[in-house]
Motif scaffolding. Structure first.
Motif, PDB file in Angstrom:
ATOM      1  N   LEU A 171       0.822  -1.217   0.000  1.00 13.75           N
ATOM      2  CA  LEU A 171       0.000   0.000   0.000  1.00 13.75           C
ATOM      3  C   LEU A 171       0.853   1.263   0.000  1.00 13.75           C
ATOM      4  N   THR A 172       2.066   1.165   0.490  1.00 17.97           N
ATOM      5  CA  THR A 172       2.943   2.338   0.532  1.00 17.97           C
ATOM      6  C   THR A 172       3.900   2.396  -0.652  1.00 17.97           C
ATOM      7  N   ASN A 173       3.815   1.414  -1.555  1.00 13.46           N
ATOM      8  CA  ASN A 173       4.674   1.401  -2.735  1.00 13.46           C
ATOM      9  C   ASN A 173       4.002   2.217  -3.838  1.00 13.46           C
ATOM     10  N   ARG A 174       4.424   3.443  -4.007  1.00 17.35           N
ATOM     11  CA  ARG A 174       3.761   4.349  -4.937  1.00 17.35           C
ATOM     12  C   ARG A 174       3.911   3.891  -6.385  1.00 17.35           C
ATOM     13  N   VAL A 175       5.029   3.251  -6.695  1.00 20.40           N
ATOM     14  CA  VAL A 175       5.238   2.771  -8.061  1.00 20.40           C
ATOM     15  C   VAL A 175       4.227   1.676  -8.393  1.00 20.40           C
ATOM     16  N   LEU A 176       4.039   0.729  -7.467  1.00 16.66           N
ATOM     17  CA  LEU A 176       3.071  -0.347  -7.675  1.00 16.66           C
ATOM     18  C   LEU A 176       1.651   0.203  -7.764  1.00 16.66           C
ATOM     19  N   LEU A 177       1.300   1.125  -6.878  1.00 16.90           N
ATOM     20  CA  LEU A 177      -0.048   1.694  -6.887  1.00 16.90           C
ATOM     21  C   LEU A 177      -0.311   2.466  -8.176  1.00 16.90           C
ATOM     22  N   SER A 178       0.717   3.157  -8.678  1.00 16.20           N
ATOM     23  CA  SER A 178       0.565   3.864  -9.952  1.00 16.20           C
ATOM     24  C   SER A 178       0.331   2.877 -11.092  1.00 16.20           C
ATOM     25  N   PHE A 179       1.082   1.776 -11.051  1.00 17.75           N
ATOM     26  CA  PHE A 179       0.893   0.747 -12.074  1.00 17.75           C
ATOM     27  C   PHE A 179      -0.541   0.234 -12.061  1.00 17.75           C
ATOM     28  N   ILE A 180      -1.046  -0.109 -10.877  1.00 12.73           N
ATOM     29  CA  ILE A 180      -2.395  -0.674 -10.766  1.00 12.73           C
ATOM     30  C   ILE A 180      -3.439   0.336 -11.229  1.00 12.73           C
ATOM     31  N   ALA A 181      -3.284   1.606 -10.843  1.00 11.54           N
ATOM     32  CA  ALA A 181      -4.255   2.624 -11.244  1.00 11.54           C
ATOM     33  C   ALA A 181      -4.302   2.769 -12.760  1.00 11.54           C
ATOM     34  N   GLY A 182      -3.129   2.840 -13.389  1.00  4.08           N
ATOM     35  CA  GLY A 182      -3.096   2.944 -14.845  1.00  4.08           C
ATOM     36  C   GLY A 182      -3.661   1.704 -15.521  1.00  4.08           C
ATOM     37  N   ALA A 183      -3.353   0.526 -14.958  1.00  5.39           N
ATOM     38  CA  ALA A 183      -3.826  -0.729 -15.543  1.00  5.39           C
ATOM     39  C   ALA A 183      -5.339  -0.869 -15.426  1.00  5.39           C
ATOM     40  N   ILE A 184      -5.925  -0.339 -14.352  1.00  2.00           N
ATOM     41  CA  ILE A 184      -7.384  -0.357 -14.208  1.00  2.00           C
ATOM     42  C   ILE A 184      -8.028   0.417 -15.347  1.00  2.00           C
ATOM     43  N   LEU A 185      -7.475   1.583 -15.680  1.00  2.00           N
ATOM     44  CA  LEU A 185      -8.027   2.393 -16.777  1.00  2.00           C
ATOM     45  C   LEU A 185      -7.877   1.672 -18.118  1.00  2.00           C
ATOM     46  N   ILE A 186      -6.738   1.019 -18.326  1.00  2.00           N
ATOM     47  CA  ILE A 186      -6.543   0.255 -19.562  1.00  2.00           C
ATOM     48  C   ILE A 186      -7.572  -0.873 -19.651  1.00  2.00           C
ATOM     49  N   ASN A 187      -7.799  -1.560 -18.546  1.00  2.00           N
ATOM     50  CA  ASN A 187      -8.752  -2.670 -18.546  1.00  2.00           C
ATOM     51  C   ASN A 187     -10.193  -2.202 -18.696  1.00  2.00           C
ATOM     52  N   ILE A 188     -10.489  -0.984 -18.281  1.00  2.36           N
ATOM     53  CA  ILE A 188     -11.819  -0.415 -18.543  1.00  2.36           C
ATOM     54  C   ILE A 188     -12.050  -0.366 -20.051  1.00  2.36           C
ATOM     55  N   GLY A 189     -11.008   0.040 -20.789  1.00  2.60           N
ATOM     56  CA  GLY A 189     -11.119   0.085 -22.243  1.00  2.60           C
ATOM     57  C   GLY A 189     -11.218  -1.299 -22.856  1.00  2.60           C
ATOM     58  N   TYR A 190     -10.373  -2.224 -22.386  1.00  2.00           N
ATOM     59  CA  TYR A 190     -10.369  -3.567 -22.980  1.00  2.00           C
ATOM     60  C   TYR A 190     -11.677  -4.305 -22.708  1.00  2.00           C
ATOM     61  N   SER A 191     -12.299  -4.044 -21.566  1.00  2.00           N
ATOM     62  CA  SER A 191     -13.530  -4.750 -21.206  1.00  2.00           C
ATOM     63  C   SER A 191     -14.678  -4.460 -22.163  1.00  2.00           C
ATOM     64  N   GLN A 192     -14.575  -3.373 -22.924  1.00  2.00           N
ATOM     65  CA  GLN A 192     -15.643  -3.044 -23.869  1.00  2.00           C
ATOM     66  C   GLN A 192     -15.733  -4.080 -24.991  1.00  2.00           C
ATOM     67  N   PHE A 193     -14.649  -4.794 -25.237  1.00  2.00           N
ATOM     68  CA  PHE A 193     -14.627  -5.821 -26.291  1.00  2.00           C
ATOM     69  C   PHE A 193     -15.707  -6.875 -26.052  1.00  2.00           C
ATOM     70  N   ASP A 194     -15.862  -7.263 -24.782  1.00  2.00           N
ATOM     71  CA  ASP A 194     -16.828  -8.311 -24.446  1.00  2.00           C
ATOM     72  C   ASP A 194     -18.185  -7.762 -24.022  1.00  2.00           C
ATOM     73  N   SER A 195     -18.240  -6.492 -23.634  1.00  2.00           N
ATOM     74  CA  SER A 195     -19.477  -5.973 -23.059  1.00  2.00           C
ATOM     75  C   SER A 195     -20.260  -5.088 -24.019  1.00  2.00           C
ATOM     76  N   THR A 196     -19.751  -3.911 -24.360  1.00  2.00           N
ATOM     77  CA  THR A 196     -20.535  -2.968 -25.165  1.00  2.00           C
ATOM     78  C   THR A 196     -20.334  -3.116 -26.664  1.00  2.00           C
ATOM     79  N   LEU A 197     -19.172  -3.640 -27.094  1.00  2.83           N
ATOM     80  CA  LEU A 197     -18.927  -3.731 -28.537  1.00  2.83           C
ATOM     81  C   LEU A 197     -19.971  -4.598 -29.251  1.00  2.83           C
ATOM     82  N   PRO A 198     -20.303  -5.804 -28.753  1.00  4.36           N
ATOM     83  CA  PRO A 198     -21.336  -6.579 -29.452  1.00  4.36           C
ATOM     84  C   PRO A 198     -22.688  -5.863 -29.495  1.00  4.36           C
TER      85      PRO A 198
END
Length: 391
Positions: A209-236
């Motif tokens: 929780l105190t590793n800012r580099v790891l937390l930054s990675f996770i935050a950015g990856a969450i946003l990327i996965n929000i985009g990728y999730s559209q492939f299975d959800s809203t795109l069809p």
């Protein structure tokens, strides 16, 4: 250098096992929703709860799986997880109530969250740092090969026999793999680096929780996965609104996605080795965003096909690189713990369909532009830092 000499034999065995187990899983799991509807007459809400529980449990379980792998060793966690996982698949074949399916799929997600960090950490242990980017690219290719083969076999088997047979066969294949790995892992001396004084789980969680580099990675990856999730959800859904017989086009795009990954994964991997992980991920984010915007603008087959190609190239650049970056962030004694903690990025897969569904209902024309902007915002979390080449 010959391909066989690129990695340690144990790494090739795990990669081969990835294809084997993923084929087994893809024979059964993509059809779970249909199985629940046809065999036990489950409602859409019950099906949604059953399907959604696995990634939710997997998100939380990844941290515990990674911690236990670093604490007690790769071999113990891998073998125990596969055995439990096989029982879960046998359970799918014999269950008759929706709540038992919910429990079984929760266990399925938990097993995956234990198995993924432990096998990835094991391969890292036996792979020099300069070869790990190629390793994760090959692993991603292996998963996509299984994604092409598995569902075809599953449909064929289910048509010839009972719909429950793919689940039974999957469970049997997992037991076979567990027995095989038991002898293989005992043959090689584990090279895992352990801390001289093991850290307790609450202390480990506090450190993360105190590793800012790891937390930054996770935050950015969450946003990327929000985009990728559209492939299975809203795109069809979007394709159904814009194209007559949209299901046919969407099926084509799924096949195209797998074909592009298999065709371009290796050359893109070789190309990306010339650049830092951060630069490679930023290129992936850019392709993701352009592909998403083009999805929103498309109204013909050719445009959707071009958008899918760009979107998939973003996937090839981004997803294997994420695992490389976690390897670069993690201390040698906590590889699996960090890989497990990184599973919190899957929250994007949970949030994404909700955001996309709301935008689809109220702001159809701007939906994919908004999603693309969110993905691009993910790049803000991957700033270069002094002394670090990753984030």
């Amino acid at each position: 250098m010959k391909l066989s000499k690129l990695f340690h034999p144990l790494v090739w065995i795990i990669l081969g096992g990835t294809v084997f187990t993923r084929i087994a899983s893809f024979m059964a799991m993509p059809f779970l929703a249909i199985y629940l509807h046809n065999e036990i007459d489950a409602t859409p809400l019950q099906i949604g709860l059953t399907i959604g529980i696995a990634p939710l449990i997997s998100t939380v379980g990844g941290f515990f799986g990674g911690y236990l792998t670093d604490r007690f060793g790769r071999k113990s966690v891998i073998l125990l997880t596969i055995l439990v996982w096989s029982i879960v698949f046998f359970g799918f074949a014999t269950a008759h109530t929706i709540w038992l399916f919910v429990v079984l799929n929760a266990l399925n997600g938990l097993c995956r969250s234990f198995f993924e960090p432990s096998t990835q950490a094991l391969m890292i242990d036996f792979t020099p740092a300069d070869k790990r980017k190629r390793l994760f690219s090959l692993r991603y290719t292996a998963i996509n090969i299984a994604a092409v083969i598995g569902p075809i076999i599953g449909v064929y088997i289910a048509q010839l026999s009972s719909p429950s047979i793919p689940f039974i066969l999957t469970g049997a294949m997992y037991i076979i793999y567990a027995i095989f790995l038991f002898f293989v892992l005992n043959r090689y001396e584990m090279q895992q680096q352990k801390a001289t004084t093991p850290t307790k789980i609450l202390q480990t969680f506090t450190i993360l929780l105190t590793n800012r580099v790891l937390l930054s990675f996770i935050a950015g990856a969450i946003l990327i996965n929000i985009g990728y999730s559209q492939f299975d959800s809203t795109l069809p859904q979007l394709i159904e609104l814009k194209i007559e017989d949209g299901a046919k086009l969407y099926s084509l795009l799924i096949s195209l996605n797998a074909a592009v990954v298999l065709l371009l994964q290796l050359p893109i991997s070789i190309l990306s080795e010339r650049f830092s992980s951060r630069a490679t991920l930023l290129v992936g984010i850019l392709f993701f965003a352009v592909g998403l915007i083009l999805f929103g603008l498309s109204n013909t087959y050719p445009l959707f096909i071009v958008a899918m190609i760009l979107f998939t190239i973003g996937e090839i650049f981004a997803f294997p690189t994420m695992n490389v970056m976690i390897d670069e962030i993690a201390p040698d004694t906590q590889k699996a713990t960090y890989l497990g903690a990184s599973q919190f990025k899957n929250l994007g897969g949970f949030i994404g369909p909700i955001i996309g569904g709301w935008l689809l209902t109220h702001y159809l024309d701007a939906m994919y532009i908004v999603i693309a902007i969110l993905v691009l915002c993910g790049s803000l979390f991957y700033k270069a830092k002094s002394g670090q080449s990753t984030l």
